[in-house]
Design an enzyme around this catalytic site. Structure first.
Site, PDB file in Angstrom:
ATOM      1  N   CYS A  98      14.935  11.962   0.605  1.00 38.95           N
ATOM      2  CA  CYS A  98      16.047  11.104   1.023  1.00 38.95           C
ATOM      3  C   CYS A  98      16.748  10.479  -0.179  1.00 38.95           C
ATOM      4  CB  CYS A  98      15.516  10.006   1.936  1.00 38.95           C
ATOM      5  SG  CYS A  98      14.340   8.941   1.079  1.00 38.95           S
TER       6      CYS A  98
ATOM      7  N   CYS B 248       8.282  19.276  -3.511  1.00 38.83           N
ATOM      8  CA  CYS B 248       8.728  20.536  -2.920  1.00 38.83           C
ATOM      9  C   CYS B 248       7.462  21.297  -2.563  1.00 38.83           C
ATOM     10  CB  CYS B 248       9.558  21.329  -3.915  1.00 38.83           C
ATOM     11  SG  CYS B 248       9.985  22.960  -3.303  1.00 38.83           S
TER      12      CYS B 248
ATOM     13  N   CYS C  52       7.592  24.452  -1.419  1.00 42.30           N
ATOM     14  CA  CYS C  52       7.839  25.895  -1.431  1.00 42.30           C
ATOM     15  C   CYS C  52       7.850  26.512  -2.820  1.00 42.30           C
ATOM     16  CB  CYS C  52       9.189  26.208  -0.800  1.00 42.30           C
ATOM     17  SG  CYS C  52       9.424  25.627   0.871  1.00 42.30           S
TER      18      CYS C  52
ATOM     19  N   ASP D  32      -0.952  -1.415 -10.680  1.00 41.17           N
ATOM     20  CA  ASP D  32      -1.205  -1.178 -12.109  1.00 41.17           C
ATOM     21  C   ASP D  32      -0.837  -2.357 -12.991  1.00 41.17           C
ATOM     22  OD1 ASP D  32      -1.851   1.360 -11.284  1.00 41.17           O
ATOM     23  OD2 ASP D  32       0.183   2.097 -11.573  1.00 41.17           O
TER      24      ASP D  32
ATOM     25  N   GLN E 132       7.963  29.319  13.977  1.00 41.34           N
ATOM     26  CA  GLN E 132       7.833  30.665  13.409  1.00 41.34           C
ATOM     27  C   GLN E 132       7.657  31.710  14.499  1.00 41.34           C
ATOM     28  OE1 GLN E 132       4.838  28.627  10.341  1.00 41.34           O
ATOM     29  NE2 GLN E 132       4.852  30.823  10.121  1.00 41.34           N
TER      30      GLN E 132
ATOM     31  N   PHE F 237       4.646  27.882   6.706  1.00 39.32           N
ATOM     32  CA  PHE F 237       3.350  28.233   6.110  1.00 39.32           C
ATOM     33  C   PHE F 237       2.274  28.495   7.154  1.00 39.32           C
ATOM     34  CE2 PHE F 237       5.434  24.810   3.539  1.00 39.32           C
ATOM     35  CZ  PHE F 237       6.058  25.657   2.631  1.00 39.32           C
TER      36      PHE F 237
ATOM     37  N   ARG G  73      -0.920  29.995   5.606  1.00 38.03           N
ATOM     38  CA  ARG G  73      -0.728  31.007   4.557  1.00 38.03           C
ATOM     39  C   ARG G  73      -2.051  31.605   4.053  1.00 38.03           C
ATOM     40  NH1 ARG G  73       3.549  29.343  -0.142  1.00 38.03           N
ATOM     41  NH2 ARG G  73       4.332  31.403  -0.615  1.00 38.03           N
TER      42      ARG G  73
ATOM     43  N   GLU H 190       1.825  35.679   1.320  1.00 35.37           N
ATOM     44  CA  GLU H 190       0.502  35.057   1.284  1.00 35.37           C
ATOM     45  C   GLU H 190      -0.333  35.372   0.037  1.00 35.37           C
ATOM     46  OE1 GLU H 190       0.151  36.798   5.177  1.00 35.37           O
ATOM     47  OE2 GLU H 190      -0.886  34.987   5.833  1.00 35.37           O
TER      48      GLU H 190
HETATM   49  C1  LIG Z   1       6.120   5.138  -2.797  1.00 36.80           C
HETATM   50  C2  LIG Z   1       5.545   4.015  -3.601  1.00 36.80           C
HETATM   51  C3  LIG Z   1       4.788   4.325  -4.715  1.00 36.80           C
HETATM   52  C4  LIG Z   1       4.239   3.300  -5.482  1.00 36.80           C
HETATM   53  N1  LIG Z   1       3.465   3.617  -6.555  1.00 36.80           N
HETATM   54  C5  LIG Z   1       2.880   2.632  -7.274  1.00 36.80           C
HETATM   55  C6  LIG Z   1       2.049   2.916  -8.374  1.00 36.80           C
HETATM   56  O1  LIG Z   1       1.868   4.071  -8.755  1.00 36.80           O
HETATM   57  N2  LIG Z   1       1.467   1.901  -9.015  1.00 36.80           N
HETATM   58  C7  LIG Z   1       1.670   0.594  -8.642  1.00 36.80           C
HETATM   59  O2  LIG Z   1       1.123  -0.290  -9.248  1.00 36.80           O
HETATM   60  N3  LIG Z   1       2.463   0.297  -7.613  1.00 36.80           N
HETATM   61  C8  LIG Z   1       3.063   1.275  -6.926  1.00 36.80           C
HETATM   62  N4  LIG Z   1       3.871   0.969  -5.871  1.00 36.80           N
HETATM   63  C9  LIG Z   1       3.984  -0.439  -5.487  1.00 36.80           C
HETATM   64  C10 LIG Z   1       5.108  -1.102  -6.184  1.00 36.80           C
HETATM   65  O3  LIG Z   1       4.789  -1.320  -7.515  1.00 36.80           O
HETATM   66  C11 LIG Z   1       5.364  -2.412  -5.502  1.00 36.80           C
HETATM   67  O4  LIG Z   1       5.530  -2.133  -4.160  1.00 36.80           O
HETATM   68  C12 LIG Z   1       6.613  -3.021  -6.010  1.00 36.80           C
HETATM   69  O5  LIG Z   1       6.462  -3.383  -7.320  1.00 36.80           O
HETATM   70  C13 LIG Z   1       7.032  -4.191  -5.194  1.00 36.80           C
HETATM   71  O6  LIG Z   1       8.239  -4.678  -5.710  1.00 36.80           O
HETATM   72  P1  LIG Z   1       9.455  -5.015  -4.759  1.00 36.80           P
HETATM   73  O7  LIG Z   1      10.515  -5.613  -5.586  1.00 36.80           O
HETATM   74  O8  LIG Z   1       9.835  -3.839  -4.007  1.00 36.80           O
HETATM   75  O9  LIG Z   1       8.783  -6.106  -3.833  1.00 36.80           O
HETATM   76  P2  LIG Z   1       9.060  -6.465  -2.333  1.00 36.80           P
HETATM   77  O10 LIG Z   1       8.521  -5.420  -1.465  1.00 36.80           O
HETATM   78  O11 LIG Z   1      10.475  -6.823  -2.140  1.00 36.80           O
HETATM   79  O12 LIG Z   1       8.163  -7.768  -2.213  1.00 36.80           O
HETATM   80  C14 LIG Z   1       6.774  -7.683  -2.314  1.00 36.80           C
HETATM   81  C15 LIG Z   1       6.115  -9.029  -2.019  1.00 36.80           C
HETATM   82  O13 LIG Z   1       6.425  -9.947  -3.036  1.00 36.80           O
HETATM   83  C16 LIG Z   1       7.041 -11.101  -2.516  1.00 36.80           C
HETATM   84  N5  LIG Z   1       8.032 -11.514  -3.497  1.00 36.80           N
HETATM   85  C17 LIG Z   1       8.928 -10.701  -4.101  1.00 36.80           C
HETATM   86  N6  LIG Z   1       9.600 -11.406  -5.014  1.00 36.80           N
HETATM   87  C18 LIG Z   1       9.151 -12.671  -4.974  1.00 36.80           C
HETATM   88  C19 LIG Z   1       9.477 -13.859  -5.683  1.00 36.80           C
HETATM   89  N7  LIG Z   1      10.388 -13.885  -6.641  1.00 36.80           N
HETATM   90  N8  LIG Z   1       8.805 -14.988  -5.386  1.00 36.80           N
HETATM   91  C20 LIG Z   1       7.866 -14.976  -4.426  1.00 36.80           C
HETATM   92  N9  LIG Z   1       7.508 -13.890  -3.724  1.00 36.80           N
HETATM   93  C21 LIG Z   1       8.148 -12.738  -3.999  1.00 36.80           C
HETATM   94  C22 LIG Z   1       7.628 -10.647  -1.201  1.00 36.80           C
HETATM   95  O14 LIG Z   1       7.807 -11.716  -0.318  1.00 36.80           O
HETATM   96  C23 LIG Z   1       6.593  -9.669  -0.733  1.00 36.80           C
HETATM   97  O15 LIG Z   1       5.517 -10.335  -0.144  1.00 36.80           O
HETATM   98  C24 LIG Z   1       4.463   1.959  -5.117  1.00 36.80           C
HETATM   99  C25 LIG Z   1       5.253   1.648  -3.997  1.00 36.80           C
HETATM  100  C26 LIG Z   1       5.800   2.673  -3.255  1.00 36.80           C
HETATM  101  C27 LIG Z   1       6.642   2.348  -2.065  1.00 36.80           C
HETATM  102  S1  FES Z   2      11.794  10.488   3.324  1.00 36.91           S
HETATM  103 FE1  FES Z   2      12.236   8.972   1.881  1.00 36.91          FE
HETATM  104  S2  FES Z   2      10.857   9.394   0.307  1.00 36.91           S
HETATM  105 FE2  FES Z   2      10.253  10.779   1.842  1.00 36.91          FE
HETATM  106  S1  FES Z   3      10.315  22.052   0.309  1.00 38.54           S
HETATM  107 FE1  FES Z   3      11.413  22.562  -1.474  1.00 38.54          FE
HETATM  108  S2  FES Z   3      12.390  24.380  -0.908  1.00 38.54           S
HETATM  109 FE2  FES Z   3      11.116  23.973   0.786  1.00 38.54          FE
END
Ligand SMILES: Cc1cc2nc3c(=O)[nH]c(=O)nc-3n(C[C@H](O)[C@H](O)[C@H](O)COP(=O)(O)OP(=O)(O)OC[C@H]3O[C@@H](n4cnc5c(N)ncnc54)[C@H](O)[C@@H]3O)c2cc1C
Ligand code: FES
Ligand code: FES
Length: 1306
Positions: A52, A149, A151, A349, A744, A775, A889, A1238
Site C-alpha cells: 500500500c 514480493c 513471486c 530497539d 486456480q 502457489f 508449489r 515448481e
Molecule cells: C510494521 C512495523 C514495524 C516495526 N518495526 C520495528 C522494529 O523493527 N523495531 C522497533 O523497535 N520498533 C518497530 N516498530 C515500532 C515502532 O518503532 C513504533 O511503533 C513507533 O516508533 C511508534 O512511533 P509513532 O510516532 O508511530 O507512535 P504512535 O503510534 O503515534 O504513539 C505510540 C504511543 O506513544 C504515545 N505518544 C506518542 N507521542 C507522545 C508524546 N509526545 N507524549 C506522550 N505520549 C506520546 C501515544 O499516545 C501512544 O501511546 C514497528 C512498527 C510497525 C508498525
Molecule cells: S497493506 Fe499496508 S503494509 Fe501491507
Molecule cells: S507478489 Fe510480487 S509479483 Fe507477485
C-alpha cells in the site's frame, strides 16, 4: 479551535475536501473505497508488506521546504493528511498518458510476476528517486526492504531501479518535476499534463500557511481528532482531556484506533507542534524532540556525526546502527522517537538503546515545570508506558560519550531486514581512567520480559572488576539469573542471545581499546552487507519475424500492472446494493457447537443477514477428493478458524464488528496438533500409500552399512499477496450467478458451487482476470470463499463480496504439509546406496483436502535424483486439529526430496565421504528406473550437475571455505551442491488435457482465451506468444481478457507446472484451425494484409472462431499398482549455494547461488528465469525462516507478515547466477519447452545443507565432531543453539523458567 473543520489534502495533484472525516478511516480505505484509486493494494493491513506504499509530501513553513516520504497507506489515518499531498501509483504514470521511468524500469527488468506487489514497489522506488535521483544501489536495496514480493525473488526488482535511473528523460535520474519553489498564484488543482512531468507539490499548500499553522479539529462518529500547532495548545488540550492519547506516526497506537478500541473518544495529534520536531545539540549531548521521526533523526545524526568528534560521537554512531534496523523506510518516515519511547512493547530497539545511553525524558504539562525523568530502572518499574494524564513527552536528551565510555545497540531478528528483534539490547560501559576496570555499566535488554529490562545486578557486581574474559563469564552468569523469567517458551535461546550480545560488546570494546577493527571476526551490526548482483544466461533464437516463442518478451500486462490499472477481484468496483460477507470462525481447535446466537450482530445498523449451513440450498459438504469438508461447520468444529457462519453487511467495517457479536457456545474436546501426537494416538486418515519396489529384504542382509534416522520439514504459509477474494453477482433472470474469484481451479469451483446451490453448471459462470499469487493455496480454500459469497448472494439476491483480511487468511487457510520421514538406508562402503526403507508422514489437518495426492506424489520422488532400486515405503496422512493443509508449489516433492537429500548426507557423514561424492556415485542415468517406475529418458540431470559444479567452482570454493573457517572463530561458511529432478504430468489421464478459444474480429484483432489462470507464472504472455507465432501476426494484435467457464469449459486446474505445456497445445491447435481457414485467402493474395485476409474469409462466410483441444499423452498412471506414466518428461537442475553464519547470533547470509536448470527450449526464457529465482527464494523461506507456532490451545500465533517472515530483499543471495541448460529439447511438448513452476523450489535445500556445514564447522571449533541433527527450517534460533560454545553450555545448564502456555511448532 473551531468546532469542526473540513479535512483538506491533495491526491495526485487534485484537491480533496472531506467534510466530516472519520478518524478511524485509513488513507488506504479512503483511496480504494472513496476515490476508487485501487492501484494502492491492501495485502496485510499491518504495515508489514509495503503493497500500500504511497508518497506523502509535506511543507515545512519554517524552513520553506518540501519533503517527500514513502508511507504505508494502511497505517496512515486520513486525519493525519490535513495540509499534505499524496501521490499514488495512478499519479506516477498510466497506460494512457504514458508510463514513468520507474514503471518502464520494472517492465524492462521483468520486475514482477503476479503484479500485486508492483504498485507498492513502484511507489517506493519513485519516492527514493524523486528525493535522490542518483541514489546508490545500497540505498535502493535498503528502501526495498519495506516491500515484500512472494513471486519474483526480488533480484529483477533491484535491477528495475537501475533501469529506472536510465529511463529518466533528463538523463540525470528522475527530474520530471518542473519546480517546487512557491509560485505566485494559488491553484486548487495542479495536475500533471503529460507523462514527462511529475505531479508537483500543490502550490496551494505552500502558499496557505494556515494549513500548517492553524489548529484544526475533525469529528467522526466515535472519535474527535484535534491537531494543535503549538506546545501551549497541545498542553491545554491534554489538560482538558487527560485520557486522550497523543498520537504521532500512529504506528503503535493505530491498531487500536482502526479497530475502534481506543478508550478515549478524543485523540490529540502532535505532528504539527513545532517545538516537538527539533533536534539540537547541548553542551552535554543531543536533545531530540519527541515528534522527530526516525528518518529525520537518522538524517540529523549523520550530519552531526561529521561535526562531532570521537569520543563524543560514539553514542551517535551506535544510535545510527540501531536506527538502521528499526522497521523500514515506510515506518521510519512516520514513526517518531516520542511515540517509540512511549509505546508499550517488550522489544523496541531504541528503548533498550536509550536505557543504556542513560537518556533523559523531558515531560511537560500545562502550567508546570518541565519534569526530567531519567530512563533507568525506576522508569521501567514505575513510569514505563504510562505518564501523568496531563503530561506530554517533549524531548529526549542523549548524553555524549566520554573517552572511557563505550556503547552499542544490537538486535537479532528472525529475519535480517524489516523485523522486530527477538532480543534487542543497549550495552554501555564506563571504564576507569586506566581503562582496565569497570566504573559503571548499563545493560538493557528487550525481548526477555514483557517490558525492557535493565540488568541492574549484573551491572552492579561488575563495578571495580577488570574488563576481561573473566568478567564476561561473571556477567553472563548474572544475566542468566537476572533475565530468566517465564514469559517466553524459548527462554534459553533468549538468554543465549543476551549473553552473546554481551560477549560481542566485550570484543568490540577490546578492539576499541586497541584501536583495531576486527569486524571479520564478529560484528555488532550483523553480517556484512553487500548489494545483490546476478547473471541470467540463456539462448535467444535469432529474430525471425512473428515467431515469438522462445523469446524473452515482456509480460503482456506490463503497463497495466506497473501503473496499478491491472484489476484483481477486490478492485472490481462495487455494485449498487452490494454486501460484504465476514466470517464467524471457531475459537476452539476441537469442540461441539452447543449454540450460535447472531441476535446482537443482526441488531447492528447495516447488518443484513447471517448465513450458516442451513442456508446452503444443496450440499454443505465438499472436498478435493472426498467431501469431508464443510462450507459452514455443522455441529462440531475441528480447528481454530473453521468457518461457522458469515455476517452479511453493507460495509466491511460493520461486518467485522457484527461478526464479533455472534455468540457461539462450545463444549471443548480433545485435540491433536503435531505429527508426533497423531502417530502416538494413531490419528490417521484411512489409506496408507505403499511403494515396494525391488527386493529390500535381500538387501538387508547383504549391505555392508546401514544407518537410520528421521528428518522433518515444517509448515509453510502461501502468503500470496492478494488474499482470498470472491464476488458473487446474482442474475435473477434464469437463476444465474456470475462469480469473480481469485482461484486456480475454475472448473472445480463451478462444479462445487453448483452443488452448494443445487443448480446446473450452465447457470454458474466463474471467471478470473488474474490471481495475485496462488502457489497452490487458491484451490479448496478459494472455493470456500467463493461458496460463502455465492450462498450469500443466492439468499439475499444481492451481490456479495467476500475478501479475507490477512489475519483471517493466515488463520483459516491450509498450508504446506509439515512432514516427517523415518528412514533406514542400506549402502556399501563405497557409498553406493542399495536400499531404502522410509515411512513418510504428513500433517494433513482436519480434512483430507488434497492430502492423499500430496502423499502419493511425494512418494514419486522417493529415489530423489538417485538410482535406488530397492525401496519399501509407506505414506501416512496424520489427522490433526489444524486447518486442512493443501496444495503448495511442489506438492509433496519438496518434503520428500529434502528427506532423500538428508539420507544421502547421512550416508556421507557415516562414511566420512564428501557429500557430493556420494551424490554423484548414486546419481540416476539414462535408462535407470525410478521408484515410480519411470524410465529416465536422458542424462540431462548429470549435465546440469556437472555444469553447475564447474561454473560455480564448487571444488575450489570448498577448499577456500575450509581456510576461512579455520581463521574465523565466530563466523563460519558452508557450501552445498544439490541436484533435483521433477517429473511433470498428472497421474489421471483425464487431467492431461486443455482447451482454448480463438476469436478473430474483422479489424484483425484477436481475442484469445484458454484454460490457464494467470497468477504470475506468465501463462497469458506465453499463450499470446504461441498464438502470435501460429497466426503469424504481431503480439499486439492479440489480447486475453479473462478466463471463464463460459468460454472454455471443463478446464484442468492451473498447477503441476504444466499449465503452459497443456494450454500451449490447445492454443496452437485452435490457431492452426484459423490459419488453415485463412490459407486460401493468404495464398490468393500473398502480399495482402492479415486484416484483408480476415475480411475476405468473412465475406466467404468462413468461421473466424475456433476451439482447440490438446491431449498430452495416451497413458495415465495408477497409484495403487505403481504402473503407467506420470512423468511426461523431467525438469532437472542443480544449485550450488554458499552461506555464512554468525555463530554468536544464529544469523545467516546466502553469499552466492549458482543454478543450472534444464527447462528445455524455454517458451519465454525471461519469464522462466523469474520462475527459477522466485521458486528458489520461496524454497529458501521454507528451509530457513518460515515457521508457525501454535498456542497450547491451537491458535496460530502468526497473523500476517508482521510475525510470519517470508524472505525480503535483504535475505536473497548476494550473488545470484542462473543459467538455462543449452541444447535441451523434449518431444513431449509442442514447443520443446519444459515446466518450471515448481522444480526450482526444491533447489533451496542447498541452503539448508550449506548451513548445516557451517554449523558443523562451528561445533568442530568447540571440539564436537558429531553429525548434529539440525532441524528444518534452520531458523536463527536453531542455528545459534547448534553452534555450541561456553555461553550455550551455561545457558543450557541454567534452570530456565518457561511459559505455562507453551508454544507448539508445527
Ligand atoms: C510494521 C512495523 C514495524 C516495526 N518495526 C520495528 C522494529 O523493527 N523495531 C522497533 O523497535 N520498533 C518497530 N516498530 C515500532 C515502532 O518503532 C513504533 O511503533 C513507533 O516508533 C511508534 O512511533 P509513532 O510516532 O508511530 O507512535 P504512535 O503510534 O503515534 O504513539 C505510540 C504511543 O506513544 C504515545 N505518544 C506518542 N507521542 C507522545 C508524546 N509526545 N507524549 C506522550 N505520549 C506520546 C501515544 O499516545 C501512544 O501511546 C514497528 C512498527 C510497525 C508498525
Ligand atoms: S497493506 Fe499496508 S503494509 Fe501491507
Ligand atoms: S507478489 Fe510480487 S509479483 Fe507477485
Amino acid at each position: 479551535m473551531e468546532s469542526r473543520d473540513a479535512l483538506i489534502f491533495f491526491v495526485n495533484g487534485k484537491k480533496v475536501e472531506v467534510g466530516s472525516p472519520n478518524p478511524e478511516t485509513t488513507l488506504l480505505q479512503y483511496l480504494r473505497q472513496t476515490l476508487y484509486l485501487t492501484g494502492t493494494k491492501s495485502a496485510c493491513g499491518q504495515g508489514a508488506c509495503g503493497a500500500c506504499t504511497v508518497m506523502i509530501s509535506s511543507y515545512d513553513v519554517t524552513n520553506k521546504s518540501i519533503t517527500h516520504v514513502s508511507a504505508n497507506a494502511c497505517l496512515v489515518p486520513l486525519c493525519y493528511l490535513h495540509g499534505r499531498a499524496v501521490t499514488t501509483v495512478e499519479g506516477v504514470g498510466s497506460s494512457q498518458t504514458g508510463l514513468h521511468g520507474v514503471q518502464k524500469g520494472m517492465i524492462e527488468s521483468q520486475g514482477f510476476q503476479c503484479g500485486f506487489c508492483t504498485p507498492g514497489m513502484v511507489m517506493t522506488m519513485y519516492t527514493l528517486l524523486r528525493n535522490n535521483p542518483t541514489a546508490a544501489k545500497e540505498q535502493m536495496e535498503r528502501v526495498l526492504e519495506g516491500n515484500l514480493c512472494r513471486c519474483t525473488g526480488y533480484r529483477p526488482i533491484v535491477d528495475a531501479f537501475v533501469e529506472a535511473k536510465k529511463n529518466c528523460p533528463c538523463g540525470l535520474g528522475l527530474c520530471q518535476q518542473t519546480t517546487e519553489t512557491p509560485v505566485s498564484t494559488v491553484e486548487s488543482t495542479y495536475q500533471k499534463d503529460s507523462s514527462s512531468q511529475d505531479v508537483i507539490f500543490p502550490p496551494e499548500l505552500q502558499l496557505t500557511e494556515s494549513y500548517h499553522t492553524k489548529n484544526v479539529v475533525f469529528s467522526g462518529d466515535r472519535y474527535t481528532w484535534y491537531r494543535p500547532t503549538s506546545l501551549s495548545e497541545i498542553l491545554r488540550l491534554k489538560a482538558e482531556h487527560p485520557d486522550a492519547p497523543v498520537v504521532m506516526g500512529c504506528n503503535s497506537i493505530g491498531y487500536l484506533l482502526r479497530k475502534g478500541k481506543l478508550t478515549s473518544d478524543v485523540i490529540i495529534c502532535g505532528t504539527n507542534v513545532r517545538e516537538l520536531v527539533v533536534v539540537e545539540t547541548t553542551t552535554s549531548g543531543i536533545r531530540v524532540g519527541a515528534g522527530v521521526t526516525m528518518a529525520s533523526l537518522e538524517h540529523s545524526l549523520n550530519e552531526l556525526l561529521g561535526k562531532t568528534k570521537d569520543p563524543a560521537n560514539r553514542c551517535m554512531k551506535a544510535a545510527l546502527d540501531v536506527l538502521r534496523w528499526i522497521g523500514v523506510d515506510q515506518i521510519r518516515n512516520t514513526a517518531t522517537i516520542g511515540g517509540h519511547v512511549m509505546s508499550h512493547a517488550p522489544n523496541l530497539d531504541l528503548q533498550a538503546f536509550l536505557l543504556a545511553a542513560g537518556a533523559e525524558l523531558n515531560f511537560v504539562s500545562e502550567g508546570k515545570e518541565v519534569r526530567l525523568c531519567k530512563m533507568d530502572g525506576d522508569f521501567i518499574s514505575n513510569g514505563y508506558g504510562h505518564i501523568g494524564g496531563s503530561e506530554i513527552l517533549v524531548s529526549i536528551s542523549i548524553p555524549y560519550t566520554s573517552d572511557n565510555e563505550f556503547i552499542v545497540g544490537m538486535k537479532q531478528p528472525h529475519r535480517r531486514g524489516f523485523d522486530y528483534g527477538i532480543v534487542t539490547c543497549g550495552l554501555f560501559v564506563e571504564l576507569d581512567t586506566s581503562r582496565e576496570a569497570v566504573r559503571g555499566m548499563r545493560l538493557a535488554f528487550g525481548g526477555v520480559d514483557k517490558k525492557p529490562v535493565l540488568a541492574l545486578s549484573a551491572a552492579k557486581s561488575s563495578i571495580g572488576k577488570t574488563w576481561s574474559e573473566d568478567l564476561v563469564a561473571a556477567v553472563c552468569g548474572d544475566l542468566i539469573t537476572e533475565l530468566n523469567n517465564s514469559h517466553y517458551d524459548n527462554s534459553k535461546f533468549r538468554l543465549t542471545l543476551a549473553c552473546s550480545f554481551f560477549y560481542k560488546f566485550f570484543l568490540f570494546v577490546q578492539d576499541q581499546l586497541k584501536n583495531v577493527n576486527s569486524s571479520s571476526q564478529y560484528s555488532v551490526t550483523g553480517l556484512p552487507l553487500t548489494t545483490v548482483s546476478g547473471t541470467q544466461v540463456y539462448d535467444v533464437p535469432s529474430d525471425d519475424g512473428n515467431r515469438i516463442v522462445w523469446k524473452p518478451v515482456p509480460n503482456v500486462s506490463s503497463e497495466y500492472v506497473t501503473s496499478g490499472e491491472a484489476q484483481f477481484v477486490d478492485d472490481i468496483p462495487s455494485f449498487q446494493s452490494e454486501l460484504c460477507a465476514v466470517p464467524v470462525t471457531s475459537k476452539h481447535a476441537h469442540a461441539r457447537i452447543i449454540s450460535v446466537d447472531p441476535t446482537h450482530a443482526l441488531e447492528l445498523p447495516g447488518v443484513v443477514d447471517y448465513i450458516n449451513s442451513s442456508d446452503v440450498p444443496g450440499s454443505n459438504r465438499f472436498g478435493e477428493i472426498v467431501p469431508d469438508g464443510t462450507l459452514f461447520a455443522e455441529d462440531e468444529v475441528f480447528c481454530c478458524g473453521q468457518v461457522i457462519g458469515a455476517v452479511l453487511a453493507e460495509s466491511r467495517a460493520v461486518g467485522e464488528k457484527a461478526a464479533e457479536l455472534v455468540i457461539v457456545t462450545y463444549e471443548k474436546m480433545d485435540t491433536t496438533f503435531t505429527i508426533e501426537e497423531a502417530i502416538e494416538k494413531n490419528e490417521m486418515f484411512d489409506g496408507v500409500h505403499k511403494i515396494d519396489v525391488g527386493d529390500l529384504e535381500s538387501i538387508r542382509g547383504t549391505a555392508s552399512q546401514c544407518v537410520e534416522g528421521t528428518c522433518s520439514t515444517g509448515v509453510q504459509e502461501h502468503m500470496y499477496l492478494e488474499t482470498q477474494s470472491a464476488l458473487a453477482v446474482p442474475k435473477l433472470e434464469q437463476h444465474e450467478l456470475e462469480v469473480f474469484t481469485s482461484t486456480q481451479i475454475l472448473t472445480s469451483t463451478q462444479h462445487i458451487l453448483s452443488q452448494f446451490l443445487k443448480i446446473p453448471r450452465n447457470r454458474l459462470t466463474v471467471k478470473i482476470k488474474r490471481v495475485g499469487g496462488g502457489f497452490g493455496g487458491k484451490q479448496g480454500d478459494a472455493v470456500a470463499v467463493a461458496g460463502i459469497a455465492a450462498v450469500g448472494a443466492w439468499k439475499t439476491k444481492r451481490p456479495v463480496r467476500c475478501v479475507w483480511d490477512r489475519t483471517t487468511d493466515v488463520r483459516i487457510t491450509g498450508k504446506r504439509h509439515p512432514s516427517k520421514s523415518v528412514y533406514k538406508v542400506y549402502f556399501n562402503d563405497d557409498g553406493k546406496i542399495l536400499g531404502l526403507d522410509l515411512k513418510f508422514y504428513i500433517n494433513a489437518g482436519y480434512t483430507q483436502d488434497c492430502s492423499p495426492y500430496v502423499v502419493k506424489i511425494g512418494m514419486w520422488f522417493l529415489n530423489g535424483c538417485y538410482n535406488i532400486q530397492n525401496i519399501k515405503s509407506e505414506g501416512y496422512m496424520c489427522k490433526t486439529n489444524l486447518p486442512s493443509n493443501t496444495a503448495f508449489r511442489g506438492f509433496g516433492a519438496p518434503q520428500m526430496m529434502f528427506a532423500i537429500e538428508s539420507v544421502l548426507q547421512h550416508v556421507a557423514t557415516q562414511l566420512k565421504m564428501a557429500p557430493e561424492q556420494v551424490r554423484q556415485i548414486n546419481m540416476v542415468k539414462q535408462g535407470d528406473i525410478t521408484a515410480s517406475r519411470q524410465i529416465m529418458p536422458d542424462n540431462n540431470m548429470l549435465r546440469c550437475w556437472t555444469e553447475c559444479r564447474t561454473d560455480s567452482r564448487y571444488d575450489q570454493r570448498r577448499q577456500e571455505i575450509v581456510t576461512f573457517n579455520s581463521t574465523n572463530r565466530w563466523r563460519k561458511r558452508g557450501i552445498a551442491l544439490i541436484p533435483i529432478m521433477f517429473g511433470i504430468g498428472y497421474a489421471p489421464l483425464v487431467a492431461n488435457q486443455a482447451g482454448a478459444l480463438v476469436l478473430v474480429y474483422l479489424d484483425g484483432s484477436v481475442l484469445l482465451t484458454h484454460g490457464g489462470v494467470e497468477m504470475g507464472q506468465g501463462i497469458h504472455t506465453k499463450m499470446i506468444q504461441v498464438a502470435s507465432t501460429e497466426l503469424d501476426i504481431p503480439l499486439e494484435k492479440i489480447i486475453i481478457s479473462e478466463v471463464s467457464t463460459s468460454t472454455v469449459p471443463n478446464t484442468t486446474e492451473s498447477g503441476g507446472s504444466q499449465v503452459a505445456d497443456l494450454n500451449a497445445g490447445a492454443v496452437r491447435n485452435a490457431c492452426i484451425k484459423i490459419r488453415d481457414r485463412l490459407e486460401p485467402f493468404r495464398k490468393a493474395k500473398p502480399e495482402d494484409t492479415w486484416e484483408n485476409w480476415v475480411n475476405a474469409a468473412y465475406q466467404e462466410r468462413v468461421s473466424l472462431a475456433a476451439t482447440g483441444i490438446f491431449k498430452s499423452r495416451e497413458e495415465g498412471y495408477d497409484f495403487d499398482t505403481n504402473t503407467g506414466v506420470h512423468a511426461n518428461y523431467y525438469t532437472y537442475g542443480t544449485a550450488c549455494t554458499e552461506v555464512e553464519i554468525d555463530c554468536l547470533t544464529g544469523e545467516h547470509q546466502v553469499r552466492r547461488v549458482d543454478i543450472v536448470m534444464d527447462v528445455g527450449k524455454s517458451l519465454n526464457p525471461a519469464i522462466d528465469v523469474g520462475q527459477i529465482e522466485g521458486g528458489f527464494v520461496m524454497g529458501y523461506g521454507l528451509m530457513t525462516m518460515e515457521e508457525i507456532k501454535l498456542t497450547a490451545d491451537g491458535r496460530m500465533k502468526a497473523s500476517g507478515p508482521l510475525e510470519y517472515k517470508i524472505p525480503c530483499v535483504r535475505n536473497i543471495p548476494r550473488e545470484f547466477k542462473v543459467k538455462l541448460l543449452q541444447n535441451s529439447e523434449t518431444v513431449k511438448t509442442v514447443y520443446s519447452s519444459k515446466g518450471v513452476g515448481e522444480p526450482p523450489l526444491l533447489l533451496a535445500s542447498s541452503v539448508f545443507f550449506a548451513l548445516k556445514e557451517a554449523v558443523l564447522a562451528a561445533r568442530a571449533d568447540f571440539g564436537l565432531t558429531d553429525d548434529y541433527p539440525l532441524k528444518c527450517p534452520a531458523t536463527t534460533e536453531r542455528i545459534r543453539m547448534a553452534c555450541q560454545d561456553k555461553i550455550i553450555d551455561r545457558c543450557q545448564q541454567a534452570e530456565t523458567k518457561t511459559s505455562s502456555n507453551l508454544l507448539v511448532t508445527i
